[in-house]
Design an enzyme around this catalytic site. Structure first.
Site, short mmCIF file in Angstrom:
data_model
loop_
_atom_site.label_atom_id
_atom_site.label_comp_id
_atom_site.label_asym_id
_atom_site.label_seq_id
_atom_site.Cartn_x
_atom_site.Cartn_y
_atom_site.Cartn_z
NE ARG A 18 7.76 -2.94 6.29
CZ ARG A 18 6.35 -2.66 6.51
NH1 ARG A 18 5.83 -2.14 5.20
NH2 ARG A 18 5.56 -2.56 7.19
NE ARG A 43 6.73 -0.30 10.65
CZ ARG A 43 5.76 -0.25 9.79
NH1 ARG A 43 5.63 0.56 8.84
NH2 ARG A 43 4.40 -0.76 10.04
NE ARG A 83 -4.43 -1.66 10.16
CZ ARG A 83 -3.21 -1.08 9.71
NH1 ARG A 83 -3.46 0.32 9.34
NH2 ARG A 83 -2.22 -1.61 9.45
NE ARG A 129 1.79 -4.63 11.42
CZ ARG A 129 2.55 -4.14 10.65
NH1 ARG A 129 3.88 -4.88 10.58
NH2 ARG A 129 2.54 -3.23 9.71
CE LYS A 146 -2.20 -0.66 3.79
NZ LYS A 146 -1.85 -1.96 4.24
P1 AMP Z 1 0.38 0.44 9.38
O1 AMP Z 1 1.95 1.15 9.10
O2 AMP Z 1 -0.54 0.91 8.27
O3 AMP Z 1 0.90 -1.13 9.00
O4 AMP Z 1 0.19 0.78 10.67
C1 AMP Z 1 0.87 0.37 11.97
C2 AMP Z 1 0.05 0.10 13.21
O5 AMP Z 1 -0.72 1.35 13.36
C3 AMP Z 1 -1.08 -0.86 12.99
O6 AMP Z 1 -0.57 -2.27 13.28
C4 AMP Z 1 -1.92 -0.46 14.19
O7 AMP Z 1 -1.57 -0.75 15.33
C5 AMP Z 1 -1.89 0.93 14.04
N1 AMP Z 1 -2.82 1.47 13.09
C6 AMP Z 1 -2.85 2.27 11.99
N2 AMP Z 1 -3.81 2.38 11.24
C7 AMP Z 1 -4.94 2.02 12.07
C8 AMP Z 1 -6.13 1.79 11.87
N3 AMP Z 1 -7.00 2.29 10.68
N4 AMP Z 1 -7.03 1.33 13.02
C9 AMP Z 1 -6.32 0.54 13.89
N5 AMP Z 1 -5.13 0.57 13.96
C10 AMP Z 1 -4.31 1.41 13.03
#
Ligand code: AMP
Length: 221
Positions: free
Chosen positions: A133, A166, A94, A177, A19
């Protein structure tokens, strides 16, 4: 001038589906505003804001941040976005509640969603992509130990920064996740399928190829 500028798009997919990469292409090509909830949380964490402190406790465990916190933040960003400015939402919604909230927020602003691009990928490949990553924290450049290694191990080609993994890309957290994705996020797909705005894109392949597919699917909106 492309007909994609000014459009409102969601890029949807599991963590590790590409994404962020595809959003970067879309932003630079079509001038859309990138709204990534993961990036917003990471920047809040770096700046040690109260929002960052709250979000971190969930993120470090691979759990979803509560809907009200996420959507409060998204609303703040959308509320000040000029009408003509199209956007790409990355990492949100999400959950079904977030999808419903987003609709309410956008209805109030008189905006509508033009497309939801769903990057489809096998679970095994997602695991590999995430755990391999490595990122340059300051500049945001992203590498992969197998698929896109830096010239010098653990050093960013472009800035010379040290690359890090990360915390939430570590295997145990990745498992959590992905399980949150399949349990809580996949049901959102039907919400958009029912509105006839869901576009499925094969997520495996060269990023440039996938971007071509995306552009094709966006040409008709
Ligand atoms: P990402 O980089 O989009 O994978 O987001 C990293 C982390 O941020 C996720 O594993 C969640 O803990 C939190 N997070 C990001 N976006 C959301 C969302 N829309 N709803 C809930 N948690 C989120």
């Amino acid at each position: 001038m492309s007909n994609i500028e000014g459009k409102n798009i969601i890029i949807f997919g599991a963590p590790g589906s590409g994404k962020g990469t595809q959003s970067a292409f879309l932003i630079s090509r079509f001038g859309l505003r990138h709204i990534s909830t993961g990036d917003l949380f990471r920047s809040a964490i770096q700046n040690k804001t109260p929002l960052g402190v709250k979000a971190r406790s969930y993120m470090d465990r691979g759990k979803l941040v509560p809907d009200s916190i996420v959507m409060g933040m998204v609303k703040e960003v959308l509320d000040v976005l000029p009408d003509f400015q199209g956007f790409i939402l990355d990492g949100v919604p999400r959950t079904l509640i977030q999808a419903q909230d987003l609709k309410k927020i956008m209805d109030k602003l008189g905006r509508h969603l033009h497309k939801v691009l769903y990057l489809k990928l096998e679970k095994n490949l997602l695991m590999k992509r995430l755990t391999g990553r490595r990122v340059a924290e300051k500049s945001g450049h992203v590498y992969h130990i197998q698929f896109h290694p830096p010239r010098q191990s653990d050093i960013c080609d472009k800035t010379g920064e040290k690359l890090i993994q990360r915390k939430d890309d570590q295997e145990e957290v990745v498992k959590e996740r992905l399980s949150a994705y399949f349990r809580q996020t996949v049901p959102v797909l039907d919400f958009y399928r029912d509105q006839n705005i869901l576009e499925e894109i094969e997520g495996e392949g060269a990023p440039e190829e996938i971007f071509l597919q995306i552009q094709k699917s966006l040409n008709f909106i």
